[in-house]
Design a protein around this motif. Sequence first.
Motif, PDB file in Angstrom:
ATOM      1  N   ALA A 180       0.824  -1.213   0.000  1.00 41.77           N
ATOM      2  CA  ALA A 180       0.000   0.000   0.000  1.00 41.77           C
ATOM      3  C   ALA A 180       0.860   1.266   0.000  1.00 41.77           C
ATOM      4  N   GLY A 181       2.059   1.177  -0.564  1.00 44.22           N
ATOM      5  CA  GLY A 181       2.933   2.337  -0.643  1.00 44.22           C
ATOM      6  C   GLY A 181       3.759   2.596   0.605  1.00 44.22           C
ATOM      7  N   TYR A 182       3.749   1.661   1.558  1.00 45.68           N
ATOM      8  CA  TYR A 182       4.478   1.837   2.806  1.00 45.68           C
ATOM      9  C   TYR A 182       5.508   0.733   3.010  1.00 45.68           C
ATOM     10  N   LEU A 183       6.598   1.097   3.675  1.00 46.17           N
ATOM     11  CA  LEU A 183       7.670   0.179   4.032  1.00 46.17           C
ATOM     12  C   LEU A 183       7.538  -0.164   5.512  1.00 46.17           C
ATOM     13  N   VAL A 184       7.734  -1.434   5.863  1.00 51.39           N
ATOM     14  CA  VAL A 184       7.720  -1.878   7.257  1.00 51.39           C
ATOM     15  C   VAL A 184       9.094  -2.481   7.542  1.00 51.39           C
ATOM     16  N   ALA A 185       9.775  -1.977   8.586  1.00 49.97           N
ATOM     17  CA  ALA A 185      11.138  -2.436   8.867  1.00 49.97           C
ATOM     18  C   ALA A 185      11.398  -2.489  10.362  1.00 49.97           C
ATOM     19  N   LEU A 186      12.511  -3.140  10.706  1.00 46.27           N
ATOM     20  CA  LEU A 186      12.981  -3.241  12.083  1.00 46.27           C
ATOM     21  C   LEU A 186      14.320  -2.517  12.178  1.00 46.27           C
ATOM     22  N   ILE A 187      14.459  -1.651  13.189  1.00 47.36           N
ATOM     23  CA  ILE A 187      15.728  -0.965  13.412  1.00 47.36           C
ATOM     24  C   ILE A 187      16.147  -1.148  14.871  1.00 47.36           C
ATOM     25  N   ARG A 188      17.418  -0.940  15.126  1.00 48.19           N
ATOM     26  CA  ARG A 188      17.938  -0.888  16.494  1.00 48.19           C
ATOM     27  C   ARG A 188      18.255   0.574  16.754  1.00 48.19           C
ATOM     28  N   ALA A 189      17.689   1.115  17.799  1.00 50.72           N
ATOM     29  CA  ALA A 189      17.882   2.534  18.111  1.00 50.72           C
ATOM     30  C   ALA A 189      18.429   2.679  19.513  1.00 50.72           C
ATOM     31  N   GLU A 190      19.411   3.561  19.667  1.00 49.30           N
ATOM     32  CA  GLU A 190      19.988   3.815  20.984  1.00 49.30           C
ATOM     33  C   GLU A 190      19.419   5.069  21.620  1.00 49.30           C
ATOM     34  N   ALA A 191      18.894   5.975  20.811  1.00 43.86           N
ATOM     35  CA  ALA A 191      18.328   7.215  21.351  1.00 43.86           C
ATOM     36  C   ALA A 191      16.948   6.938  21.928  1.00 43.86           C
ATOM     37  N   GLY A 192      16.566   7.719  22.888  1.00 41.29           N
ATOM     38  CA  GLY A 192      15.239   7.595  23.462  1.00 41.29           C
ATOM     39  C   GLY A 192      15.312   7.265  24.941  1.00 41.29           C
ATOM     40  N   PRO A 193      14.220   7.491  25.637  1.00 35.48           N
ATOM     41  CA  PRO A 193      14.206   7.285  27.089  1.00 35.48           C
ATOM     42  C   PRO A 193      14.395   5.825  27.492  1.00 35.48           C
ATOM     43  N   GLU A 194      14.082   4.903  26.587  1.00 35.61           N
ATOM     44  CA  GLU A 194      14.192   3.483  26.929  1.00 35.61           C
ATOM     45  C   GLU A 194      15.579   2.924  26.665  1.00 35.61           C
ATOM     46  N   GLY A 195      16.497   3.740  26.152  1.00 32.43           N
ATOM     47  CA  GLY A 195      17.843   3.274  25.843  1.00 32.43           C
ATOM     48  C   GLY A 195      17.848   2.475  24.552  1.00 32.43           C
ATOM     49  N   GLN A 196      18.791   1.546  24.445  1.00 30.94           N
ATOM     50  CA  GLN A 196      18.861   0.741  23.221  1.00 30.94           C
ATOM     51  C   GLN A 196      17.636  -0.161  23.147  1.00 30.94           C
ATOM     52  N   ALA A 197      16.963  -0.127  22.012  1.00 28.46           N
ATOM     53  CA  ALA A 197      15.735  -0.893  21.835  1.00 28.46           C
ATOM     54  C   ALA A 197      15.562  -1.259  20.375  1.00 28.46           C
TER      55      ALA A 197
END
Length: 98
Positions: free
Chosen positions: A33-50
Amino acid sequence: MDNVIRPTFGRPPAAPDAAAEAYHPLRVYGTAAGYLVALIRAEAGPEGQALRIVVGPEAADAVETVAVLPDDAVGETDAERIGLAILRTLEIVDEAGA
């Protein structure tokens, strides 16, 4: 539950996440439907690495986080289910609009 899903419930969508804007996906579940769904690893944010499930327009570089999960084996298993469920939902929406 350790994961957080942030629905907008009819409100305008939030601005794309700064942490996800320059994303490098660990896994791309697919496009529909014109959208991409992906998984990333992020270190920024209040929850830390997630782990984050992100969704964004296929033709744009910006994505928005739709689920945040712990960066461990359980979080990765949950991410698989969530990512594939979102992708299937977009496929159903795309088929209904055709």
